[in-house]
Design a protein around this motif. Structure first.
Motif, PDB file in Angstrom:
ATOM      1  N   ALA A  65       0.830  -1.206   0.000  1.00 39.89           N
ATOM      2  CA  ALA A  65       0.000   0.000   0.000  1.00 39.89           C
ATOM      3  C   ALA A  65       0.860   1.250   0.000  1.00 39.89           C
ATOM      4  O   ALA A  65       0.619   2.200  -0.759  1.00 39.89           O
ATOM      5  N   ARG A  66       1.877   1.242   0.830  1.00 37.09           N
ATOM      6  CA  ARG A  66       2.741   2.398   0.946  1.00 37.09           C
ATOM      7  C   ARG A  66       3.683   2.529  -0.249  1.00 37.09           C
ATOM      8  O   ARG A  66       4.309   3.563  -0.441  1.00 37.09           O
ATOM      9  N   VAL A 105      -6.754  -7.828  -0.870  1.00 34.81           N
ATOM     10  CA  VAL A 105      -6.570  -8.838   0.174  1.00 34.81           C
ATOM     11  C   VAL A 105      -7.851  -9.652   0.258  1.00 34.81           C
ATOM     12  O   VAL A 105      -8.944  -9.107   0.434  1.00 34.81           O
ATOM     13  N   VAL A 106      -7.721 -10.970   0.130  1.00 41.08           N
ATOM     14  CA  VAL A 106      -8.879 -11.871   0.214  1.00 41.08           C
ATOM     15  C   VAL A 106      -8.699 -12.772   1.423  1.00 41.08           C
ATOM     16  O   VAL A 106      -7.668 -13.429   1.575  1.00 41.08           O
ATOM     17  N   ASP A 107      -9.715 -12.818   2.285  1.00 41.29           N
ATOM     18  CA  ASP A 107      -9.600 -13.617   3.510  1.00 41.29           C
ATOM     19  C   ASP A 107     -10.906 -14.346   3.776  1.00 41.29           C
ATOM     20  O   ASP A 107     -11.996 -13.773   3.633  1.00 41.29           O
ATOM     21  N   GLY A 108     -10.800 -15.622   4.175  1.00 41.70           N
ATOM     22  CA  GLY A 108     -11.981 -16.428   4.435  1.00 41.70           C
ATOM     23  C   GLY A 108     -12.452 -16.416   5.871  1.00 41.70           C
ATOM     24  O   GLY A 108     -13.427 -17.092   6.210  1.00 41.70           O
ATOM     25  N   GLU A 147      -8.381  -7.457  13.064  1.00 43.22           N
ATOM     26  CA  GLU A 147      -9.248  -6.302  12.851  1.00 43.22           C
ATOM     27  C   GLU A 147      -8.444  -5.001  12.889  1.00 43.22           C
ATOM     28  O   GLU A 147      -8.656  -4.094  12.070  1.00 43.22           O
ATOM     29  N   LEU A 148      -7.506  -4.903  13.816  1.00 41.75           N
ATOM     30  CA  LEU A 148      -6.659  -3.714  13.891  1.00 41.75           C
ATOM     31  C   LEU A 148      -5.821  -3.560  12.626  1.00 41.75           C
ATOM     32  O   LEU A 148      -5.603  -2.443  12.140  1.00 41.75           O
ATOM     33  N   ALA A 152      -7.289   0.283   5.924  1.00 40.11           N
ATOM     34  CA  ALA A 152      -8.446   1.036   5.433  1.00 40.11           C
ATOM     35  C   ALA A 152      -8.121   2.506   5.162  1.00 40.11           C
ATOM     36  O   ALA A 152      -8.870   3.190   4.458  1.00 40.11           O
ATOM     37  N   THR A 153      -7.011   2.992   5.693  1.00 36.92           N
ATOM     38  CA  THR A 153      -6.635   4.390   5.450  1.00 36.92           C
ATOM     39  C   THR A 153      -5.973   4.578   4.094  1.00 36.92           C
ATOM     40  O   THR A 153      -5.719   5.714   3.690  1.00 36.92           O
ATOM     41  N   TYR A 154      -5.693   3.480   3.394  1.00 38.95           N
ATOM     42  CA  TYR A 154      -5.048   3.554   2.082  1.00 38.95           C
ATOM     43  C   TYR A 154      -6.076   3.231   0.993  1.00 38.95           C
ATOM     44  O   TYR A 154      -6.562   2.100   0.915  1.00 38.95           O
ATOM     45  N   PRO A 155      -6.405   4.197   0.132  1.00 45.97           N
ATOM     46  CA  PRO A 155      -7.445   3.975  -0.878  1.00 45.97           C
ATOM     47  C   PRO A 155      -7.058   2.962  -1.945  1.00 45.97           C
ATOM     48  O   PRO A 155      -7.932   2.483  -2.675  1.00 45.97           O
TER      49      PRO A 155
END
Length: 309
Positions: free
Chosen positions: A23-24, A31-34, A61-62, A68-71
């Motif tokens: 991202a940076r 990202v895909v997660d089950g 979650e953190l 989530a801050t990276y578009p």
């Protein structure tokens, strides 16, 4: 069809850490997660600096909140069922879970951070105590079991090493092979010199309040007091990994170089999927960061090698 610089398969510490690096680096990342991590049965995770004692699902979650801050990072609940294509043009087929969409996406690179699949010994009620007073990682959960009467359960050769590690915390330790006889006589002798008992009798039942172990009943009627313990599972790789990377092995994991590059061009791996030992969240996160750097470097250098550049 959506097209990304990289699809990260798995949203645990390895995958999320890799995604943060990418991202940076201004990459478009999916990202895909089950949502079925191997440590989901554990109430608290340990050994992650600044997050010691944090529930593993909270830690994930953190990590998602950071991303989530990276578009340019996108997250999707789903299971990647198949990956086809070649370096620069991979196609991933995704089955949505938790309301996530199903479909196909394209990506230039693939980063595998799926972790491994876990099979526990066939012991009655073991799953009830797994993650509360019986664990698989002694360095993750040994501190809470210190100076207790512990059992170490398993049916594969790695049981011997797990028993040796557990001795650092146990006040009294009994190794139970559940009738498998996997520990040879000379190995039992070595353990015995350190006060560790080995018993090949099959396990009939685990007793306690359903979450906190109190004793183990053997098939011959004996009852061994135990307040906790460790188990040696069998591990294997998810099918999507084994299908994609021919260097994958059920025990050894995906073979990579130091930057996560597998034997397949454009495919990288990080975390437990590379090999189960040692298995700690902080190590997986570090591996994810390194693989993300390696992947991004490869994308950068490829632009200088392209024809006409």
């Amino acid at each position: 069809m959506n097209n990304y610089d990289c699809i990260v398969v798995g949203g645990g510490p390895a995958g999320l850490s890799a995604a943060l690096v990418l991202a940076r680096a201004r990459r478009e990342v999916l990202v895909v997660d089950g949502n079925r991590p191997r440590n989901r049965a554990t109430y608290m995770s340990h050994g992650f600096i600044t997050r010691d004692g944090t529930p593993p699902m909270t830690l994930r979650e953190l990590g998602r909140e950071d991303l989530a801050t990276y578009p340019n990072v996108h997250f999707q609940w789903g299971e990647v069922q198949r990956i086809t294509g070649v370096d620069g043009a991979f196609t991933a087929s995704i089955k949505g879970v938790r309301g996530g969409p199903s479909g196909e996406v394209q990506a230039r690179k693939v980063l595998l951070a799926t972790g491994v699949l876990e099979t526990l010994p066939q012991v009655p009620d073991l799953i009830s105590y797994y993650g509360s007073t019986i664990f698989s990682c002694v360095h993750c959960d040994g501190w809470e079991r210190r100076e207790q009467s512990l059992v170490v359960i398993g049916e594969n050769p790695e049981l011997v090493n797990t028993a040796k590690r557990a001795s650092q915390w146990a006040d009294h330790e009994v190794v139970l092979t559940n009738g498998s006889g996997i520990i040879e006589a000379h190995q039992a002798e070595v353990l015995g010199r350190q006060g560790i008992e080995v018993d090949d009798t099959p396990i009939a039942a685990l007793h306690g309040d359903g979450s906190r172990l109190e004793s183990v009943e053997l098939a011959d009627g004996r009852v061994l007091p135990a307040t906790g313990g460790f188990v040696q599972p069998e591990w294997s790789l998810p099918q999507v990994v084994a299908d994609l990377v021919p260097t994958a092995g059920d025990l050894g994991g995906v073979k990579t170089d130091e930057y996560g590059r597998s034997g397949v061009d454009g495919v990288y791996a990080a975390g437990d999927v590379r090999g189960i030992t040692p298995s700690q969240l902080i190590i997986a996160a570090g591996e994810g960061a390194r693989a993300g750097i390696g992947l991004n470097n490869d994308l950068i250098f490829a632009t200088f090698d392209a024809p006409g550049r």
